[in-house]
Design a protein around this motif. Structure first.
Motif, PDB file in Angstrom:
ATOM      1  N   ALA A 188       0.832  -1.209   0.000  1.00 50.83           N
ATOM      2  CA  ALA A 188       0.000   0.000   0.000  1.00 50.83           C
ATOM      3  C   ALA A 188       0.861   1.251   0.000  1.00 50.83           C
ATOM      4  O   ALA A 188       0.599   2.195  -0.759  1.00 50.83           O
ATOM      5  CB  ALA A 188      -0.950   0.003   1.192  1.00 50.83           C
ATOM      6  N   VAL A 189       1.906   1.285   0.828  1.00 47.22           N
ATOM      7  CA  VAL A 189       2.756   2.477   0.884  1.00 47.22           C
ATOM      8  C   VAL A 189       3.440   2.698  -0.464  1.00 47.22           C
ATOM      9  O   VAL A 189       3.558   3.823  -0.936  1.00 47.22           O
ATOM     10  CB  VAL A 189       3.764   2.437   2.056  1.00 47.22           C
ATOM     11  CG1 VAL A 189       4.884   1.432   1.832  1.00 47.22           C
ATOM     12  CG2 VAL A 189       4.338   3.821   2.313  1.00 47.22           C
ATOM     13  N   ARG A 190       3.858   1.614  -1.104  1.00 45.13           N
ATOM     14  CA  ARG A 190       4.492   1.747  -2.422  1.00 45.13           C
ATOM     15  C   ARG A 190       3.509   2.315  -3.443  1.00 45.13           C
ATOM     16  O   ARG A 190       3.835   3.226  -4.205  1.00 45.13           O
ATOM     17  CB  ARG A 190       5.014   0.387  -2.880  1.00 45.13           C
ATOM     18  CG  ARG A 190       5.889   0.444  -4.118  1.00 45.13           C
ATOM     19  CD  ARG A 190       6.402  -0.934  -4.506  1.00 45.13           C
ATOM     20  NE  ARG A 190       5.383  -1.774  -5.089  1.00 45.13           N
ATOM     21  CZ  ARG A 190       4.918  -1.631  -6.327  1.00 45.13           C
ATOM     22  NH1 ARG A 190       5.360  -0.678  -7.092  1.00 45.13           N
ATOM     23  NH2 ARG A 190       3.988  -2.450  -6.785  1.00 45.13           N
ATOM     24  N   GLN A 191       2.287   1.828  -3.418  1.00 44.63           N
ATOM     25  CA  GLN A 191       1.264   2.295  -4.358  1.00 44.63           C
ATOM     26  C   GLN A 191       0.894   3.759  -4.106  1.00 44.63           C
ATOM     27  O   GLN A 191       0.766   4.541  -5.051  1.00 44.63           O
ATOM     28  CB  GLN A 191       0.011   1.413  -4.268  1.00 44.63           C
ATOM     29  CG  GLN A 191       0.218  -0.013  -4.706  1.00 44.63           C
ATOM     30  CD  GLN A 191       0.352  -0.141  -6.207  1.00 44.63           C
ATOM     31  OE1 GLN A 191      -0.299   0.565  -6.973  1.00 44.63           O
ATOM     32  NE2 GLN A 191       1.199  -1.054  -6.632  1.00 44.63           N
ATOM     33  N   PHE A 192       0.698   4.128  -2.838  1.00 40.49           N
ATOM     34  CA  PHE A 192       0.370   5.521  -2.521  1.00 40.49           C
ATOM     35  C   PHE A 192       1.494   6.465  -2.954  1.00 40.49           C
ATOM     36  O   PHE A 192       1.234   7.555  -3.472  1.00 40.49           O
ATOM     37  CB  PHE A 192       0.085   5.698  -1.024  1.00 40.49           C
ATOM     38  CG  PHE A 192      -1.278   5.234  -0.586  1.00 40.49           C
ATOM     39  CD1 PHE A 192      -2.436   5.742  -1.155  1.00 40.49           C
ATOM     40  CD2 PHE A 192      -1.408   4.293   0.433  1.00 40.49           C
ATOM     41  CE1 PHE A 192      -3.696   5.325  -0.739  1.00 40.49           C
ATOM     42  CE2 PHE A 192      -2.655   3.873   0.862  1.00 40.49           C
ATOM     43  CZ  PHE A 192      -3.807   4.383   0.276  1.00 40.49           C
ATOM     44  N   ARG A 193       2.728   6.047  -2.757  1.00 41.32           N
ATOM     45  CA  ARG A 193       3.870   6.879  -3.186  1.00 41.32           C
ATOM     46  C   ARG A 193       3.885   7.036  -4.709  1.00 41.32           C
ATOM     47  O   ARG A 193       4.204   8.105  -5.221  1.00 41.32           O
ATOM     48  CB  ARG A 193       5.184   6.300  -2.685  1.00 41.32           C
ATOM     49  CG  ARG A 193       5.398   6.511  -1.199  1.00 41.32           C
ATOM     50  CD  ARG A 193       6.741   5.937  -0.749  1.00 41.32           C
ATOM     51  NE  ARG A 193       6.909   6.062   0.678  1.00 41.32           N
ATOM     52  CZ  ARG A 193       7.343   7.156   1.301  1.00 41.32           C
ATOM     53  NH1 ARG A 193       7.648   8.229   0.608  1.00 41.32           N
ATOM     54  NH2 ARG A 193       7.465   7.180   2.612  1.00 41.32           N
ATOM     55  N   GLU A 194       3.556   5.982  -5.422  1.00 44.71           N
ATOM     56  CA  GLU A 194       3.492   6.068  -6.884  1.00 44.71           C
ATOM     57  C   GLU A 194       2.400   7.033  -7.327  1.00 44.71           C
ATOM     58  O   GLU A 194       2.572   7.767  -8.299  1.00 44.71           O
ATOM     59  CB  GLU A 194       3.285   4.693  -7.495  1.00 44.71           C
ATOM     60  CG  GLU A 194       4.517   3.827  -7.442  1.00 44.71           C
ATOM     61  CD  GLU A 194       4.310   2.453  -8.075  1.00 44.71           C
ATOM     62  OE1 GLU A 194       3.247   2.202  -8.689  1.00 44.71           O
ATOM     63  OE2 GLU A 194       5.229   1.611  -7.937  1.00 44.71           O
ATOM     64  N   VAL A 195       1.281   7.031  -6.620  1.00 41.05           N
ATOM     65  CA  VAL A 195       0.200   7.979  -6.931  1.00 41.05           C
ATOM     66  C   VAL A 195       0.707   9.400  -6.710  1.00 41.05           C
ATOM     67  O   VAL A 195       0.504  10.275  -7.565  1.00 41.05           O
ATOM     68  CB  VAL A 195      -1.055   7.702  -6.072  1.00 41.05           C
ATOM     69  CG1 VAL A 195      -2.070   8.833  -6.196  1.00 41.05           C
ATOM     70  CG2 VAL A 195      -1.685   6.366  -6.467  1.00 41.05           C
TER      71      VAL A 195
END
Length: 140
Positions: free
Chosen positions: A68-75
């Motif tokens: 989740a943290v990786r995905q939010f950072r990509e956003v």
């Protein structure tokens, strides 16, 4: 104490067929991200990042914090004005089920940095700013 541990082990064997072993990293196998269900969390971010934000939110609610943290950072990287993505990052550092007394020093620092990044991104709707203000109370 040994008796209690033995009883817990026996109970987990009876219920699940194998002992329940706590993972100190709180990680778990990734699984299939397509089976997380769906999330309807509309944002003021670029519509192109909305599906990824929704997926990250589903991961967050499935306790898949690392992904989740990786995905939010990509956003946040794809849409620098998407302040609510940093709210998501901050949310991934708070593990109330595993850390009922609150996160450790590193998580507090990282969560506060995410809150500050959300504020720096600015913008967003009143609802999004309220979400950011709410998570900031945990880290400040």
């Amino acid at each position: 104490m040994r008796l209690i541990l033995a009883a817990l082990l026996a109970s987990s064997l009876a219920l699940f067929g194998s002992p329940i072993i706590a993972d100190p990293g709180h990680g778990h196998p990734a699984g299939d991200p397509e089976r997380l269900g769906s999330v309807a969390f509309e944002t003021s971010c670029d519509p192109k990042v909305q599906p990824r934000f929704s997926r990250a939110t589903a991961m967050l609610h499935s306790f898949w914090y690392e992904e989740a943290v990786r995905q939010f950072r990509e956003v946040a990287e794809a849409d620098p004005e998407c302040a609510i993505a940093w709210w998501g990052v901050a949310m991934t550092y708070w593990h109330p089920l595993w850390e009922p007394r609150g996160p450790g020093e590193d998580a507090l620092r990282d969560g506060l940095m995410a809150v500050e990044a959300a504020r720096a991104a600015g913008g967003g709707t009143t609802r999004e700013r309220d979400f950011i203000a709410a998570i900031s109370t945990f880290y400040e």
